[in-house]
Scaffold this motif. Structure first.
Motif, PDB file in Angstrom:
ATOM      1  N   UNK A 364     -27.795  56.828 -28.420  1.00 46.12           N
ATOM      2  CA  UNK A 364     -28.763  58.215 -28.645  1.00 46.12           C
ATOM      3  C   UNK A 364     -29.142  58.186 -26.837  1.00 46.12           C
ATOM      4  N   UNK A 365     -27.797  57.147 -26.002  1.00 48.17           N
ATOM      5  CA  UNK A 365     -27.859  57.426 -24.753  1.00 48.17           C
ATOM      6  C   UNK A 365     -27.088  56.564 -24.026  1.00 48.17           C
ATOM      7  N   UNK A 366     -26.668  56.883 -22.286  1.00 46.93           N
ATOM      8  CA  UNK A 366     -26.293  56.403 -21.969  1.00 46.93           C
ATOM      9  C   UNK A 366     -26.586  55.458 -20.974  1.00 46.93           C
ATOM     10  N   UNK A 367     -25.236  54.589 -20.187  1.00 43.57           N
ATOM     11  CA  UNK A 367     -24.234  54.518 -20.482  1.00 43.57           C
ATOM     12  C   UNK A 367     -23.785  54.285 -21.854  1.00 43.57           C
ATOM     13  N   UNK A 368     -22.199  54.594 -22.421  1.00 48.17           N
ATOM     14  CA  UNK A 368     -22.118  53.874 -23.002  1.00 48.17           C
ATOM     15  C   UNK A 368     -20.566  53.952 -23.491  1.00 48.17           C
ATOM     16  N   UNK A 369     -19.998  53.095 -23.824  1.00 51.80           N
ATOM     17  CA  UNK A 369     -17.804  52.220 -23.514  1.00 51.80           C
ATOM     18  C   UNK A 369     -18.328  52.142 -25.291  1.00 51.80           C
ATOM     19  N   UNK A 370     -16.759  52.654 -25.147  1.00 53.67           N
ATOM     20  CA  UNK A 370     -15.632  52.294 -26.369  1.00 53.67           C
ATOM     21  C   UNK A 370     -14.323  51.277 -26.476  1.00 53.67           C
ATOM     22  N   UNK A 371     -13.715  50.718 -26.667  1.00 52.48           N
ATOM     23  CA  UNK A 371     -12.754  49.689 -26.040  1.00 52.48           C
ATOM     24  C   UNK A 371     -12.142  50.421 -28.086  1.00 52.48           C
ATOM     25  N   UNK A 372     -11.240  50.342 -27.723  1.00 57.38           N
ATOM     26  CA  UNK A 372     -10.184  50.614 -28.810  1.00 57.38           C
ATOM     27  C   UNK A 372      -8.702  49.716 -28.570  1.00 57.38           C
ATOM     28  N   UNK A 373      -8.451  48.570 -29.644  1.00 59.79           N
ATOM     29  CA  UNK A 373      -6.975  47.455 -29.845  1.00 59.79           C
ATOM     30  C   UNK A 373      -5.554  48.222 -29.714  1.00 59.79           C
ATOM     31  N   UNK A 374      -4.900  48.222 -29.305  1.00 53.29           N
ATOM     32  CA  UNK A 374      -3.575  48.619 -29.812  1.00 53.29           C
ATOM     33  C   UNK A 374      -2.947  49.215 -30.792  1.00 53.29           C
ATOM     34  N   UNK A 375      -3.784  48.809 -31.994  1.00 57.42           N
ATOM     35  CA  UNK A 375      -3.812  49.402 -33.216  1.00 57.42           C
ATOM     36  C   UNK A 375      -4.892  50.685 -33.532  1.00 57.42           C
ATOM     37  N   UNK A 383     -23.366  49.272 -25.385  1.00 54.72           N
ATOM     38  CA  UNK A 383     -24.101  50.454 -25.016  1.00 54.72           C
ATOM     39  C   UNK A 383     -25.376  49.923 -24.130  1.00 54.72           C
ATOM     40  N   UNK A 384     -25.663  50.388 -23.288  1.00 53.78           N
ATOM     41  CA  UNK A 384     -27.062  50.176 -22.271  1.00 53.78           C
ATOM     42  C   UNK A 384     -26.487  49.050 -21.823  1.00 53.78           C
ATOM     43  N   UNK A 385     -27.169  47.703 -21.415  1.00 55.45           N
ATOM     44  CA  UNK A 385     -26.776  46.982 -20.786  1.00 55.45           C
ATOM     45  C   UNK A 385     -25.533  46.577 -20.772  1.00 55.45           C
ATOM     46  N   UNK A 386     -24.756  46.497 -22.360  1.00 53.73           N
ATOM     47  CA  UNK A 386     -23.870  45.793 -22.595  1.00 53.73           C
ATOM     48  C   UNK A 386     -22.359  46.815 -21.770  1.00 53.73           C
ATOM     49  N   UNK A 387     -22.510  47.779 -21.626  1.00 60.41           N
ATOM     50  CA  UNK A 387     -21.736  48.232 -20.724  1.00 60.41           C
ATOM     51  C   UNK A 387     -21.059  48.361 -19.633  1.00 60.41           C
ATOM     52  N   UNK A 388     -21.924  47.527 -19.204  1.00 65.11           N
ATOM     53  CA  UNK A 388     -21.752  46.642 -17.841  1.00 65.11           C
ATOM     54  C   UNK A 388     -20.038  45.580 -18.133  1.00 65.11           C
ATOM     55  N   UNK A 389     -20.479  44.715 -18.931  1.00 63.29           N
ATOM     56  CA  UNK A 389     -19.227  43.752 -19.609  1.00 63.29           C
ATOM     57  C   UNK A 389     -18.079  44.660 -20.215  1.00 63.29           C
ATOM     58  N   UNK A 390     -17.372  45.488 -20.325  1.00 71.88           N
ATOM     59  CA  UNK A 390     -16.661  46.271 -20.419  1.00 71.88           C
ATOM     60  C   UNK A 390     -15.682  45.156 -19.973  1.00 71.88           C
ATOM     61  N   UNK A 391     -15.090  45.410 -18.324  1.00 69.22           N
ATOM     62  CA  UNK A 391     -14.306  44.454 -17.875  1.00 69.22           C
ATOM     63  C   UNK A 391     -13.910  42.969 -18.406  1.00 69.22           C
ATOM     64  N   UNK A 392     -14.983  42.523 -18.706  1.00 69.67           N
ATOM     65  CA  UNK A 392     -15.239  40.709 -19.444  1.00 69.67           C
ATOM     66  C   UNK A 392     -14.128  41.068 -20.912  1.00 69.67           C
TER      67      UNK A 392
END
Length: 486
Positions: A364-375, A383-392
């Motif tokens: 329902x809002x930004x920021x949002x990041x999707x991570x896909x594996x090799x398959x 989503x939200x505050x969790x998007x800041x953990x994308x590098x980890x």
């Protein structure tokens, strides 16, 4: 003294996303002591030690529409406690109901981080009112005080908010109000103008923010009927201006709750006649917001399909989204050490309007990041505050992939149990000597042995054998069996 007091500080609540309907309630409390008598800018004599303590509560209900329109209702209530060296009196009651309608203005292309809004409203006289004509010439302790002002007021406001990097923001507001008529005893209040500027910044944990607001308030003089003629008289002790600073702390609580605690510090006052001026006080407010899921916007762009064999990061960003910038910087810093990671940027600046890309289901809002594996399977939706953990998250996914590639794969003969060559088997048989059972081979045993041996052969070797070669090998095996039995 003006009994109309703000219940807190502007900028206390984040700007609504505007993508869906939202309803919020807010309960505020403000304590402002008026303990110093002043004439103009100088202190005045206060022989009776007059003091008025204002305990003001505010109940607020607000509804936001996806069109950027909001309806706001506020009802003040509380008590005014008057103290002198001889007595103490408390006047309790409710104030006048305030209704506001705010409309968010379209964002400018050259300033996407700037949001503007205009507000119009009315103040309906719902609280009790005590006649004031002639009271301005009496000692303040001789008249009762009420929160109601006995007249309908118009309200006009304009506000601006600029989003900065790191979750910080600047905000400003200009508000004016004036009476639309006189009270039943002919008393006429003066107009009021208020301007405020401030800043908000997130510090330490993401649920904590600091606010600082500076406010200037001007009140026009009042008038009342002249008891000795048909004209009017200017009230002797009404009007003036004051400057106030309000530091505050905002805390995001679980369950869509937020808490605001701050102080009101008077910096300068200039009044007409003899008036009590405010001293340092405090305020607190508890707010609750509930948002409905937004309707999906028409989809005109689709995020690329994740590639196979590499990790894919899909970052939905917007030019007006301050947290999105921080996430973009983190991804850019990590990209050089991610040779097997593809970063896809999706511009959602037009969201939630038409022409914007559709966000993932349930978002329902930004920021949002999707991570896909090799398959090509989605491994994380941030989503939200969790998007800041994308590098980890990506680092952990890459570590798991490296561990799987180094581990031995069981079940493959070439890795688990290599087969011995024919020469090795002959050397082992010569060392052991002839077996008494090998000279007389049982036809039955021979006929059973071949299928068993073929079933335990290396899967890798069997997987590459063609059907024609398998048939030829079977025919040769039958011929060898027939020759042994003849």
């Amino acid at each position: 003294m003006n009994p109309s007091l703000p219940g807190g500080a502007i900028g206390a609540q984040d700007e609504a996303a505007g993508a869906s309907w939202a309803a919020s309630t807010r309960l505020g409390y403000a304590f402002v002591p008026y303990g110093r008598l002043q004439q103009g800018r100088e202190p005045a004599a206060n022989p009776n030690e007059l003091r008025i303590d204002v305990h003001l509560g505010t109940l607020q209900a607000k509804v936001d529409a996806p069109t950027g329109t909001s309806l706001d209702l506020q009802l003040p209530f509380g008590s005014l406690v008057t103290r002198t060296i001889r007595e103490r009196r408390a006047d309790h009651g409710v104030g006048d109901l305030e209704l506001r309608v705010r409309q968010a203005l379209p964002r400018w292309a050259w300033a996407p981080r700037l949001s503007l809004g205009v507000t119009a409203g009315l103040v309906v006289p719902t609280g009790p009112y005590v006649e004031r004509s002639g009271a301005a010439n009496l000692p303040p302790e001789a008249s009762y005080l009420t929160l109601g002002r006995g007249a309908t007021w118009w309200v006009a406001e304009g506000d601006a908010r600029a989003a900065l990097s790191g979750g910080a923001a600047l905000f400003a507001q200009v508000a004016a109000r004036g009476p639309m008529g006189r009270t039943r005893d002919g008393f006429a209040w003066g107009r009021e103008v208020r301007g405020a500027v401030g800043a908000r910044a997130a510090v330490g944990p993401r649920w904590l923010a600091l606010l600082a607001t500076a406010e200037v308030q001007w009140r026009g003089g009042a008038s009342e009927p002249d008891p000795f003629s048909s004209g009017r008289l200017a009230s002797a002790n009404a009007g003036g201006w004051q400057v106030t600073a309000s530091p505050a702390v905002a805390v995001a609580l679980p369950g869509e709750l937020s808490l605001l605690v701050g102080a009101r510090v008077p910096l300068r006052s200039d009044v007409r006649g003899n008036q009590l001026v405010p001293q340092t006080g405090g305020f607190a407010a508890l707010a609750f917001v509930r948002r409905a899921p937004p309707r999906p916007a028409p989809m005109t762009a689709r995020a690329p399909r994740p590639a196979r064999g590499v990790i894919t990061v899909v970052d939905y960003w917007a030019s007006w989204c301050a947290p999105c910038e921080e996430i973009s910087r983190r991804l850019a810093a990590a990209a050089p050490r991610w040779p097997s990671v593809v970063i896809v940027k999706v511009d959602a600046s037009a969201w939630p309007g038409p022409g914007a890309p559709r966000l993932p289901d349930g978002v329902t809002g930004l920021p949002v990041v999707e991570v896909y594996d090799e398959r090509g399977v989605r491994a994380a939706l941030l989503v939200g505050e969790d998007a800041a953990t994308v590098v980890e998250r990506v680092d952990a996914l890459r570590a798991r992939g490296a561990a799987h590639s180094l581990a031995p794969v069981r079940g493959r003969g070439v890795l688990a149990h290599p087969r011995r060559s024919d020469a090795s088997r002959r050397r082992g048989a010569a060392a052991r000597g002839p077996s008494p059972r090998s000279s007389v081979r049982s036809p039955v045993r021979s006929s059973v042995r071949s299928p068993v041996r073929s079933s335990v052969r290396s899967p890798v070797r069997s997987s590459v054998r063609s059907p024609v070669r398998s048939s030829l090998m079977h025919i040769l095996e039958l011929a060898r069996l027939k020759k042994g039995t003849s």
